[in-house]
Design an enzyme around this catalytic site. Sequence first.
Site, PDB file in Angstrom:
ATOM      1  N   GLY A  57       0.816  -1.211   0.000  1.00 15.72           N
ATOM      2  CA  GLY A  57       0.000   0.000   0.000  1.00 15.72           C
ATOM      3  C   GLY A  57       0.848   1.258   0.000  1.00 15.72           C
ATOM      4  N   ALA A  58       1.891   1.264  -0.837  1.00 11.75           N
ATOM      5  CA  ALA A  58       2.796   2.417  -0.872  1.00 11.75           C
ATOM      6  C   ALA A  58       2.340   3.463  -1.884  1.00 11.75           C
ATOM      7  CB  ALA A  58       4.215   1.956  -1.187  1.00 11.75           C
ATOM      8  N   GLY A  61      -0.847   7.901   1.161  1.00  6.84           N
ATOM      9  CA  GLY A  61      -0.827   8.034   2.616  1.00  6.84           C
ATOM     10  C   GLY A  61       0.492   7.665   3.284  1.00  6.84           C
ATOM     11  N   SER A 190      -3.009   0.292  15.363  1.00  6.40           N
ATOM     12  CA  SER A 190      -3.640   1.578  15.665  1.00  6.40           C
ATOM     13  C   SER A 190      -4.152   1.690  17.086  1.00  6.40           C
ATOM     14  CB  SER A 190      -4.797   1.850  14.721  1.00  6.40           C
ATOM     15  OG  SER A 190      -5.357   3.112  15.047  1.00  6.40           O
ATOM     16  N   TYR A 239     -12.911  -3.025  10.650  1.00  7.12           N
ATOM     17  CA  TYR A 239     -11.567  -2.444  10.492  1.00  7.12           C
ATOM     18  C   TYR A 239     -10.779  -2.554  11.793  1.00  7.12           C
ATOM     19  CZ  TYR A 239      -7.928   1.148  10.306  1.00  7.12           C
ATOM     20  OH  TYR A 239      -6.729   1.816  10.387  1.00  7.12           O
TER      21      TYR A 239
HETATM   22  P1  NDP Z   1      -4.457   5.140   2.691  1.00  3.84           P
HETATM   23  O1  NDP Z   1      -5.820   4.768   2.243  1.00  3.84           O
HETATM   24  O2  NDP Z   1      -3.872   6.407   2.233  1.00  3.84           O
HETATM   25  O3  NDP Z   1      -3.440   3.993   2.281  1.00  3.84           O
HETATM   26  C1  NDP Z   1      -3.812   2.661   2.272  1.00  3.84           C
HETATM   27  C2  NDP Z   1      -3.069   1.946   1.173  1.00  3.84           C
HETATM   28  O4  NDP Z   1      -3.505   0.584   1.137  1.00  3.84           O
HETATM   29  C3  NDP Z   1      -3.352   2.513  -0.213  1.00  3.84           C
HETATM   30  O5  NDP Z   1      -2.124   2.597  -0.889  1.00  3.84           O
HETATM   31  C4  NDP Z   1      -4.242   1.486  -0.850  1.00  3.84           C
HETATM   32  O6  NDP Z   1      -4.087   1.379  -2.245  1.00  3.84           O
HETATM   33  C5  NDP Z   1      -3.710   0.230  -0.188  1.00  3.84           C
HETATM   34  N1  NDP Z   1      -4.642  -0.881  -0.339  1.00  3.84           N
HETATM   35  C6  NDP Z   1      -5.944  -0.924  -0.012  1.00  3.84           C
HETATM   36  N2  NDP Z   1      -6.462  -2.112  -0.366  1.00  3.84           N
HETATM   37  C7  NDP Z   1      -5.468  -2.830  -0.918  1.00  3.84           C
HETATM   38  C8  NDP Z   1      -5.389  -4.111  -1.495  1.00  3.84           C
HETATM   39  N3  NDP Z   1      -6.453  -4.898  -1.593  1.00  3.84           N
HETATM   40  N4  NDP Z   1      -4.198  -4.529  -1.968  1.00  3.84           N
HETATM   41  C9  NDP Z   1      -3.128  -3.739  -1.903  1.00  3.84           C
HETATM   42  N5  NDP Z   1      -3.137  -2.515  -1.386  1.00  3.84           N
HETATM   43  C10 NDP Z   1      -4.302  -2.062  -0.901  1.00  3.84           C
HETATM   44  O7  NDP Z   1      -4.481   5.050   4.291  1.00  3.84           O
HETATM   45  P2  NDP Z   1      -3.336   5.273   5.381  1.00  3.84           P
HETATM   46  O8  NDP Z   1      -2.082   5.676   4.758  1.00  3.84           O
HETATM   47  O9  NDP Z   1      -3.919   6.084   6.441  1.00  3.84           O
HETATM   48  O10 NDP Z   1      -3.198   3.797   5.955  1.00  3.84           O
HETATM   49  C11 NDP Z   1      -1.979   3.125   6.042  1.00  3.84           C
HETATM   50  C12 NDP Z   1      -1.939   2.291   7.296  1.00  3.84           C
HETATM   51  O11 NDP Z   1      -1.946   3.120   8.431  1.00  3.84           O
HETATM   52  C13 NDP Z   1      -3.095   1.340   7.469  1.00  3.84           C
HETATM   53  O12 NDP Z   1      -2.617   0.112   7.938  1.00  3.84           O
HETATM   54  C14 NDP Z   1      -3.941   1.996   8.535  1.00  3.84           C
HETATM   55  O13 NDP Z   1      -4.671   1.051   9.245  1.00  3.84           O
HETATM   56  C15 NDP Z   1      -2.868   2.616   9.368  1.00  3.84           C
HETATM   57  N6  NDP Z   1      -3.273   3.685  10.261  1.00  3.84           N
HETATM   58  C16 NDP Z   1      -3.739   4.872   9.752  1.00  3.84           C
HETATM   59  C17 NDP Z   1      -4.094   5.885  10.604  1.00  3.84           C
HETATM   60  C18 NDP Z   1      -4.603   7.185  10.116  1.00  3.84           C
HETATM   61  O14 NDP Z   1      -4.923   8.018  10.944  1.00  3.84           O
HETATM   62  N7  NDP Z   1      -4.691   7.400   8.810  1.00  3.84           N
HETATM   63  C19 NDP Z   1      -3.960   5.742  12.053  1.00  3.84           C
HETATM   64  C20 NDP Z   1      -3.462   4.460  12.463  1.00  3.84           C
HETATM   65  C21 NDP Z   1      -3.110   3.498  11.586  1.00  3.84           C
HETATM   66  P3  NDP Z   1      -4.741   2.477  -3.265  1.00  3.84           P
HETATM   67  O15 NDP Z   1      -3.784   3.622  -3.263  1.00  3.84           O
HETATM   68  O16 NDP Z   1      -4.734   1.724  -4.541  1.00  3.84           O
HETATM   69  O17 NDP Z   1      -6.079   2.805  -2.750  1.00  3.84           O
HETATM   70 MG1  PMR Z   2     -10.899   9.337  16.936  1.00  3.12          MG
HETATM   71  C1  PMR Z   2      -8.488  11.871  22.032  1.00  3.12           C
HETATM   72  C2  PMR Z   2      -7.775  11.509  21.062  1.00  3.12           C
HETATM   73  C3  PMR Z   2      -8.198  10.815  19.829  1.00  3.12           C
HETATM   74  C4  PMR Z   2      -7.315  10.247  18.981  1.00  3.12           C
HETATM   75  C5  PMR Z   2      -5.815  10.206  19.128  1.00  3.12           C
HETATM   76  C6  PMR Z   2      -8.062   9.671  17.923  1.00  3.12           C
HETATM   77  C7  PMR Z   2      -7.500   8.953  16.858  1.00  3.12           C
HETATM   78  N1  PMR Z   2      -9.401   9.896  18.125  1.00  3.12           N
HETATM   79  C8  PMR Z   2      -9.530  10.629  19.309  1.00  3.12           C
HETATM   80  C9  PMR Z   2     -10.722  11.036  19.884  1.00  3.12           C
HETATM   81  C10 PMR Z   2     -11.991  10.937  19.320  1.00  3.12           C
HETATM   82  N2  PMR Z   2     -12.278  10.362  18.138  1.00  3.12           N
HETATM   83  C11 PMR Z   2     -13.217  11.432  19.900  1.00  3.12           C
HETATM   84  C12 PMR Z   2     -13.283  12.144  21.204  1.00  3.12           C
HETATM   85  C13 PMR Z   2     -14.225  11.128  19.030  1.00  3.12           C
HETATM   86  C14 PMR Z   2     -15.687  11.391  19.183  1.00  3.12           C
HETATM   87  C15 PMR Z   2     -16.042  12.695  18.773  1.00  3.12           C
HETATM   88  C16 PMR Z   2     -13.620  10.466  17.913  1.00  3.12           C
HETATM   89  C17 PMR Z   2     -14.327  10.025  16.802  1.00  3.12           C
HETATM   90  C18 PMR Z   2     -13.752   9.312  15.765  1.00  3.12           C
HETATM   91  C19 PMR Z   2     -14.416   8.754  14.626  1.00  3.12           C
HETATM   92  C20 PMR Z   2     -15.830   8.824  14.266  1.00  3.12           C
HETATM   93  N3  PMR Z   2     -12.405   8.995  15.699  1.00  3.12           N
HETATM   94  C21 PMR Z   2     -12.232   8.266  14.585  1.00  3.12           C
HETATM   95  C22 PMR Z   2     -13.428   8.109  13.918  1.00  3.12           C
HETATM   96  C23 PMR Z   2     -13.176   7.322  12.766  1.00  3.12           C
HETATM   97  O1  PMR Z   2     -13.956   6.956  11.908  1.00  3.12           O
HETATM   98  C24 PMR Z   2     -11.721   6.931  12.778  1.00  3.12           C
HETATM   99  C25 PMR Z   2     -11.658   5.472  13.003  1.00  3.12           C
HETATM  100  O2  PMR Z   2     -12.024   4.946  14.017  1.00  3.12           O
HETATM  101  O3  PMR Z   2     -11.167   4.755  12.043  1.00  3.12           O
HETATM  102  C26 PMR Z   2     -11.143   3.374  12.324  1.00  3.12           C
HETATM  103  C27 PMR Z   2     -11.150   7.657  13.963  1.00  3.12           C
HETATM  104  C28 PMR Z   2      -9.857   7.767  14.473  1.00  3.12           C
HETATM  105  N4  PMR Z   2      -9.568   8.442  15.641  1.00  3.12           N
HETATM  106  C29 PMR Z   2      -8.210   8.394  15.844  1.00  3.12           C
HETATM  107  C30 PMR Z   2      -7.623   7.671  14.776  1.00  3.12           C
HETATM  108  C31 PMR Z   2      -6.156   7.374  14.636  1.00  3.12           C
HETATM  109  C32 PMR Z   2      -8.628   7.296  13.943  1.00  3.12           C
HETATM  110  C33 PMR Z   2      -8.467   6.565  12.651  1.00  3.12           C
HETATM  111  C34 PMR Z   2      -7.704   5.633  12.207  1.00  3.12           C
HETATM  112  C35 PMR Z   2      -7.313   4.294  12.715  1.00  3.12           C
HETATM  113  O4  PMR Z   2      -7.560   3.804  13.765  1.00  3.12           O
HETATM  114  O5  PMR Z   2      -6.633   3.738  11.938  1.00  3.12           O
END
Ligand code: NDP
Ligand code: PMR
Length: 364
Positions: A57-58, A61, A190, A239
């Site tokens: 997934g490079a 993001g 995560s 997820y």
């Molecule tokens: P993006 O959607 O930007 O990146 C995800 C990547 O995964 C894309 O390159 C996508 O490809 C690829 N991908 C999706 N499906 C497939 C598949 N079937 N085969 C191969 N590649 C695939 O998201 P992020 O950069 O945010 O996510 C990267 C990682 O970070 C994930 O593991 C996510 O769970 C984790 N993460 C993200 C957080 C966030 O806040 N964003 C927080 C915590 C963890 P394509 O470009 O073709 O869509």
């Molecule tokens: Mg969340 C207090 C800190 C904090 C942090 C570090 C995250 C990270 N979030 C926080 C708080 C809250 N979030 C609060 C207070 C709420 C309610 C208002 C909230 C809501 C929320 C939603 C609806 N947050 C989310 C969502 C998503 O759809 C995202 C998710 O769960 O994806 C699975 C998300 C996220 N919050 C984060 C992070 C890192 C995510 C997304 C990505 C992930 O886990 O990979």
Amino acid sequence: MMIRLIKIASTLQREQSLRNNKVIIRAQAIATSTPSVTQSSLDRKKTLRKGNVVVTGASSGLGLATAKALAETGKWHVIMACRDFLKAERAAQSAGMPKDSYTVMHLDLASLDSVRQFVDNFRRAEMPLDVLVCNAAVYQPTANQPTFTAEGFELSVGTNHLGHFLLSRLLIDDLKNSDYPSKRLIIVGSITAGNTNTLAGNVPPKANLGDLRGLAGGLNGLNSSAMIDGGDFVGAKAYKDSKVCNMLTMQEFHRRFHEDTGITFASLYPGCIATTGLFREHIPLFRTLFPPFQKYITKGYVSETEAGKRLAQVVGDPSLTKSGVYWSWNKTSASFENQLSQEASDVEKARRVWEVSEKLVGLA
Ligand code: NDP
Ligand code: PMR
Ligand code: LMG
């Protein structure tokens, strides 16, 4: 005699066509070739050769930012393992990655055949594998109904966990064979799934694998639930469940392989990268409000560039060699070993997820 001759002729033909196929597959699967590693044995004596790191997934993001950060050091050749070949190539170019710093190879984690094909293609390219980064993921927060991978597994767990599980199980042999001094297998985790001791980990729906009855049933939504715990389909939970599996898998790898192989197994929470493609399927209002909310209210926000540097650190920093660790960063971007919550560090559950997953991907 005649029959023998025919047999020999057909064997030769088959070998010839296999060879031809080989060439064709290589040409299709590899956009730019890598001269850097073939000199490895020569270079090793002088300086450390370039490391080869596969990043899934490079194409966007975190994965792209990591690939860029690694390429820029000049110490890594990045194999960008992506489902959309052209998108990845364009992404690498517009990120300004030097042409000889990367190779794009096709990988669709939502198909186990594609995973196996990727492993074959990678081996044909005859590069050592030094680090594998399982980064790709899909998130379907608004889906009411499950969708499925090629083999009929619910898409989030099928892609994020099962695809990566098969990939890393197959590539562990390649990691073992590498002569690189610090070999690593990294799986992105995560906070929302791994840290129920934080507010972020308590936003519903919460991850919960239950007794794994849905996973054991194949997650097909027909005679089994599409959810690991056997419940009704909820995209955001699927997820988070998949991320728990990622973190459990990392720890199980550590327990099974670290001592014998010296490979470092690690997971991480890179910070809330609120602007990535991960949220592409969320409602527009969420996509608008989420980045400022994380930036100004929770202060959990981190840019793609910063998060890429963090993951690149886990790939190559000489001080992050400890295995079995879940890395996180504090406000000043200093790394620390974070604790995982109960379910995400449950030894028995990790073993069972491993065993059930082996069956589902055809390894047991
Ligand atoms: P993006 O959607 O930007 O990146 C995800 C990547 O995964 C894309 O390159 C996508 O490809 C690829 N991908 C999706 N499906 C497939 C598949 N079937 N085969 C191969 N590649 C695939 O998201 P992020 O950069 O945010 O996510 C990267 C990682 O970070 C994930 O593991 C996510 O769970 C984790 N993460 C993200 C957080 C966030 O806040 N964003 C927080 C915590 C963890 P394509 O470009 O073709 O869509
Ligand atoms: Mg969340 C207090 C800190 C904090 C942090 C570090 C995250 C990270 N979030 C926080 C708080 C809250 N979030 C609060 C207070 C709420 C309610 C208002 C909230 C809501 C929320 C939603 C609806 N947050 C989310 C969502 C998503 O759809 C995202 C998710 O769960 O994806 C699975 C998300 C996220 N919050 C984060 C992070 C890192 C995510 C997304 C990505 C992930 O886990 O990979
Ligand atoms: C659900 O969406 C899905 O429906 C479900 O299917 C599943 O996917 C689930 O977990 C996954 O998500 C829930 C989502 C939809 O709700 C949220 O996203 C809530 C959190 C989003 C962030 C809200 C931030 C609100 C604060 C806005 C401030 C931003 C600007 C900051 C600028 C600061 C400048 C200094 O619902 C929505 O997306 C609708 C969102 C509507 C927001 C409602 C507001 C809630 C009020 C609570 C916030 C309190 C903060 C007060 C701060 C005031 C600041 C001025």
